[in-house]
Write an enzyme that holds these catalytic residues in place. Structure first.
Site, PDB file in Angstrom:
ATOM      1  N   ASP A   1       0.775  -1.235   0.000  1.00 24.49           N
ATOM      2  CA  ASP A   1       0.000   0.000   0.000  1.00 24.49           C
ATOM      3  C   ASP A   1       0.811   1.293   0.000  1.00 24.49           C
ATOM      4  O   ASP A   1       0.558   2.175  -0.790  1.00 24.49           O
ATOM      5  CB  ASP A   1      -0.926   0.029   1.229  1.00 24.49           C
ATOM      6  CG  ASP A   1      -1.789  -1.215   1.340  1.00 24.49           C
ATOM      7  OD1 ASP A   1      -1.616  -2.150   0.540  1.00 24.49           O
ATOM      8  OD2 ASP A   1      -2.641  -1.248   2.237  1.00 24.49           O
TER       9      ASP A   1
ATOM     10  N   GLU B   1       2.334  -9.402  11.413  1.00 21.44           N
ATOM     11  CA  GLU B   1       2.096  -9.104   9.989  1.00 21.44           C
ATOM     12  C   GLU B   1       3.423  -8.791   9.287  1.00 21.44           C
ATOM     13  O   GLU B   1       3.663  -9.230   8.172  1.00 21.44           O
ATOM     14  CB  GLU B   1       1.137  -7.911   9.920  1.00 21.44           C
ATOM     15  CG  GLU B   1       0.675  -7.530   8.528  1.00 21.44           C
ATOM     16  CD  GLU B   1      -0.306  -6.358   8.558  1.00 21.44           C
ATOM     17  OE1 GLU B   1      -0.518  -5.751   9.646  1.00 21.44           O
ATOM     18  OE2 GLU B   1      -0.856  -6.035   7.489  1.00 21.44           O
TER      19      GLU B   1
HETATM   20  C1  DGY Z   1      -5.664  -2.310   4.082  1.00 23.01           C
HETATM   21  O1  DGY Z   1      -6.830  -2.042   4.303  1.00 23.01           O
HETATM   22  O2  DGY Z   1      -4.719  -1.901   4.771  1.00 23.01           O
HETATM   23  C2  DGY Z   1      -5.333  -3.241   3.026  1.00 23.01           C
HETATM   24  O3  DGY Z   1      -3.974  -3.354   2.814  1.00 23.01           O
HETATM   25  C3  DGY Z   1      -6.050  -2.957   1.730  1.00 23.01           C
HETATM   26  O4  DGY Z   1      -5.911  -4.112   0.975  1.00 23.01           O
END
Ligand code: DGY
Length: 432
Positions: free
Chosen positions: A171, A401
């Site tokens: 992201d 994560e």
């Molecule tokens: C989030 O919402 O952080 C996700 O990475 C979108 O896929």
């Protein structure tokens, strides 16, 4: 530190990994992490299946079949499938405005699926039974890959263009900072983030990033997610190294699976896509930096830093000769700067931020793909190093994560499905 498979199994991490996969199992699909991501995510599921295989092979295949059950008629397999309502996540289905059942987002995600299927089939205890499932799924997977070629591959360069940073799955990689800086956020409808209720804000994308993510969601939604229109007009259209390398590799695996099952037409269709994507990887080579970096297809600008997905050139089968040597030089530099490989962004770049999502943290799933490519191309020492770093990160910190590559601290969501899956499938193993 423990060094054999048995030691690691004894450490209690095995039981913990299994409990995470069971706890995040919603029945036929898994969620990446309770609360933070309460739906089915596309590439998470491909990795999750590799973990479920260790517990129950049927369950592993079901994960992938459920994902493909949400495929659109045009072949697109969405990045999130909203199987049920859940107010703990934003943006939910209404913001995406996709009128389908099950409800989904309007973009895709890196297609690790065919590669995961090949591994599942190779390791299956009943090959004939598994082959039946593969045979049923392969045409759908091929249609998805074909959709990428039609809707996302840039005809001029051959690289895969993402129309939203969420499509790349990384992201807030600093690679998107340039292209995102041109996004107009004036018309963004009011919204409230939910992610910060689950994770420290210092480990997540910044507010300005979110405004741009939402502007891009609105842009797509207002055009009914029409791919032709998006290719022509989307304000964000960036050639992505991760997506191009993963699709190229997935096509090679799709060809291999189709050949094994005697599906010759499908094999030759998928083989026909490979030269385009090889051309795409070549177009993403950044001579100034000596690595594969993003290419902004709107401005022509190239990304300014090496990322962990730059090293997927090996996994994609294209980083040979001089390019391969330059990538190894970068890996060596990364290892000098960070105790744990692989930082997701260049540790010598000013945008490096070791705990902020894709600006620096190490991600076990990327480590897994890069290590595989390195092992396949004769770089066993580096593959082993990434393997043992990944193992140590989880062993010492738990199933986070992502991890701070400098001090190893666990970051982001806890009890994370794909981290637990990678432990069971790979990290805990003495060999690979
Ligand atoms: C989030 O919402 O952080 C996700 O990475 C979108 O896929």
């Amino acid at each position: 530190m423990a060094s054999t498979t048995e030691d690691f199994a004894d450490s209690g991490r095995h039981a913990e990994a299994e409990a995470i996969l069971r706890g995040n199992d919603m029945g036929g699909y898994s969620v990446p992490s309770e609360g933070l991501y309460p739906f089915q995510w596309n590439w998470d599921s491909a990795f999750a299946a590799l973990g479920y295989r260790v517990l129950d092979e049927d369950r592993a295949w079901a994960e992938l079949e459920t994902l493909l059950g949400a495929q659109w008629e045009d072949g697109m397999v969405p990045h999130v499938v909203f199987h049920k309502e859940d107010p703990r996540y934003f943006p939910g289905p209404d913001r995406w405005g996709v009128d389908r059942c099950p409800r989904t987002t309007g973009i895709s995600q890196p297609p690790v699926l065919a590669t995961a299927m090949r591994r599942l089939l190779e390791l299956s205890s009943d090959r004939d039974k598994a082959a039946l499932r593969v045979r049923a799924m392969l045409p759908k997977v091929a249609t998805w890959h074909g959709w990428f070629l039609d809707a996302r591959v840039d005809p001029e360069t051959g690289c895969v263009a993402v129309i939203h940073p969420w499509e790349a799955g990384r992201d807030n990689s600093p690679e998107w900072d340039g292209p995102l800086s041109r996004i107009d956020t004036a018309g963004v409808e009011p919204y409230e983030r939910r992610d910060l209720e689950h994770v420290d804000a210092a480990m997540r994308p910044k507010a300005a990033d979110y405004d741009r993510y939402m502007a891009l969601v609105q842009f797509g939604r207002d055009r009914g997610w029409d791919d032709r229109q998006l290719a022509a007009e989307a304000p964000f259209r960036v050639g992505d190294v991760g997506m191009t390398a993963i699709l190229l590799r997935a096509n090679r695996d799709l060809v291999a699976l189709a050949e094994q099952l005697g599906l010759t037409d499908l094999a030759s269709r998928a083989a026909g896509w490979i030269p385009t994507l090889e051309r795409g990887m070549a177009a993403l080579w950044n001579d100034r930096i000596g690595a594969y970096t993003a290419l902004d297809l709107r401005s022509g600008e190239r990304g300014g830093g090496v990322t962990s997905v730059s090293f997927l050139g090996f996994y994609a089968g294209v980083a040979t000769g001089e390019q391969g040597r330059k990538l190894i030089d970068h890996l060596e530099r990364f290892a000098d700067r960070c105790r744990y490989l692989i930082p997701s962004y260049d540790p010598d770049h000013p945008a490096f931020d070791p705990r902020r999502y894709w600006c620096g943290p190490a991600w076990i799933v990327i480590n897994r793909l890069v290590a595989l490519g390195l092992a396949e191309t004769g770089h066993d020492g580096w593959s082993d190093r990434i393997h043992s770093d990944s193992r140590a990160l989880i062993e010492n910190n738990g199933f986070y994560e992502y991890f701070d590559p400098v001090d190893g601290a666990g970051c982001g969501g806890p009890k994370f499905t794909w981290t637990a899956a990678m432990w069971l499938d790979w990290a805990a193993m003495a060999g690979k």
